[in-house]
Design an enzyme around this catalytic site. Sequence first.
Site, short mmCIF file in Angstrom:
data_model
loop_
_atom_site.label_atom_id
_atom_site.label_comp_id
_atom_site.label_asym_id
_atom_site.label_seq_id
_atom_site.Cartn_x
_atom_site.Cartn_y
_atom_site.Cartn_z
CG HIS A 136 -68.16 -33.25 -110.74
ND1 HIS A 136 -68.56 -34.17 -109.80
CD2 HIS A 136 -69.29 -32.66 -111.19
CE1 HIS A 136 -69.88 -34.13 -109.70
NE2 HIS A 136 -70.35 -33.23 -110.53
CG ASP A 213 -64.94 -36.61 -114.89
OD1 ASP A 213 -65.74 -36.84 -115.83
OD2 ASP A 213 -65.26 -36.04 -113.84
CD GLN A 216 -70.01 -31.65 -118.28
OE1 GLN A 216 -70.50 -31.35 -119.37
NE2 GLN A 216 -70.76 -31.81 -117.19
CE LYS A 239 -72.71 -35.16 -116.12
NZ LYS A 239 -73.51 -34.11 -115.50
CB CYS A 377 -70.29 -31.18 -107.88
SG CYS A 377 -71.98 -31.54 -107.49
C1 LIG Z 1 -67.01 -33.39 -114.98
C2 LIG Z 1 -68.03 -34.22 -114.29
N1 LIG Z 1 -67.65 -35.35 -113.66
C3 LIG Z 1 -68.53 -36.15 -113.04
C4 LIG Z 1 -69.86 -35.84 -113.00
C5 LIG Z 1 -70.81 -36.76 -112.31
O1 LIG Z 1 -71.62 -37.36 -113.27
P1 LIG Z 1 -72.87 -38.27 -112.83
O2 LIG Z 1 -73.68 -37.42 -111.91
O3 LIG Z 1 -73.55 -38.55 -114.13
O4 LIG Z 1 -72.33 -39.48 -112.18
C6 LIG Z 1 -70.31 -34.67 -113.60
C7 LIG Z 1 -71.73 -34.27 -113.52
O5 LIG Z 1 -72.07 -33.12 -113.60
C8 LIG Z 1 -69.38 -33.86 -114.28
O6 LIG Z 1 -69.76 -32.74 -114.90
#
Ligand SMILES: Cc1ncc(COP(=O)(O)O)c(C=O)c1O
Length: 419
Positions: A136, A213, A216, A239, A377
Site C-alpha cells: 500500500h 504492515d 489487512q 479495519k 493505493c
Molecule cells: C495494507 C494497508 N496498509 C495501510 C493502509 C492504510 O490504513 P489507514 O488508512 O487506516 O491508515 C491500508 C488501508 O487500506 C492498507 O490496506
Amino acid sequence: MIATEKMINEPAPATWDVARIREEFPVLGQTVNGRPLVYLDNAASSQVPRVVIERGSRYLQEEHSNIHRGVHYLSQHATTAYEAAREKIKRFINAPDVKECIFVRGTTEGINLVAQSYGRKFIGEGDEILVSQMEHHSNILPWQMIAEEKGAVTRMIPMNERGELIIDEYENMLNERTKMVAVAHVSNSLGTVNPIKEMTATAHKFGVPVCVDAAQSVPHFPVDVQDLDCDFFVFSGHKMFGPTGSGVVYGKRKWLDAMPPYQTGGGMIRTVSFEGSTFAPIPEKFEAGTPAIAAGIGLGAAVDYINSIDFEAAAAYEHELLDYATERLAAIPGVRIIGTAAKKASVLSFTVENVHPHDIGTIVDQSGIAVRAGHHCAQPVMQFFDVPATARASFAFYNTREEVDKLADAVQKVIEVFA
Ligand SMILES: Cc1ncc(COP(=O)(O)O)c(C=O)c1O
C-alpha cells in the site's frame, strides 16, 4: 476410519452461525438502492458491532475527560479505561510488554512514525530499505521520504505473476547496507499472505529489522508478534471492527527505547526547559498531545468482541467464502482474477474485459453491493499487472455465500450491459 473413544468424546467442530453474527452489526440490516446491503468493502473499512458502538457512546456520555493529567474522578476513570484498552491490545497480538504498544490514529500514521523516528537515528547515506512491490502507498511513501532525506535508497522486493513475493530474490537483496525491510502481512490489493516469519528470520541473519504492515491481517486471523519475531507491527482499528482514528504500533523495546520521538508536545516529556528537554519513556515518548481517547477505548472493545467469537472458526469460514467467490467469479467469461497466490486472505481483485472497474463498482452498487474500484493505493501492483485499476470484493466473517451469489449475478449483469 474407525472412530476412537477420544474422537467420539470430542465436541463436534464449531460451525459458524453467520446469521447470529450478522445481528450484531446494525449497519448490515439496511437496504441500499432498494436491495439488502451487501457489504464487500471490508478491506477499506470493516463494520462495527453493537458492543463497540455502545462502548464508544458510553465513554462519551459518562466518562469523557482528558487522560494522564487530571487527579479528578473522571480523568482517572478515562485513563484506566484507555490503559485497559492498551493491555487488551498487548494480549491480542501477544506483545511481551504493554509499553511496546503505542496508540496511533491508524496504520498510515504508525508507519510514518516508524520510518521517521527509526530513520532519523538508524538510516544514513548509501543505506538501503527493502520495500515489497505489493505494498500500500502507506508502506512505500514514508520510506521514500526518509530515504530521500538521508541519501539512502528504497529497493523493491519483486513479486511473480501470481502476486507472491519472490523470496529467493529477497534473500539476495539483503546485505550490510540494508537497514529495514518493510512488508505487508496481507496485501490489500491482491490478498496475498506473505511469509513474514520466514522473511523476518532471514532479515535478522543480517541484523536487519522488519516493519510489518498488518492492516489487512489482524481482522482476518489470529496474530502473534512474538512468534513472527518482527520488530514493528502496525495496524488500524477501523479495519478490525473498531472505530476510525484508532491504531497501534507494536515495536520491540530495544528499538523504541533507542528511537527519538516522532512528534513532540504535551504528555511525552520528563522535563522541559529552554536549556534542553528530556522525554518520557515508552509508550508516552511516542504519544504527544491528547490522543483519540474514545477511539482507543473503542479499539479495546473491538478486541473484546473478537475474543468473544471463535476467531479461528471465523477465519476458516471466511477463507471458504473467499474460495467460493473466487470460483464463482473465475467461471464468468471475461473476468480476470488479479492475485492468485497460494495463500490468500479476504481480498478478491478482478477486472472484466472491456469494462472499467469504476463502471463495475457503479453498476453493482445499483444492486446494493459495495465493492471498491480503483488502484487501492497500490499503483505499483496495477503497473505490474498492466491494469489501470481493479474491482475488489473483500470479505469479513459476517458475509455469506448468498452475498457472493449476488455479486456473481451483478457482475454477469455488468457484462450484459456492456455487451
Ligand atoms: C495494507 C494497508 N496498509 C495501510 C493502509 C492504510 O490504513 P489507514 O488508512 O487506516 O491508515 C491500508 C488501508 O487500506 C492498507 O490496506
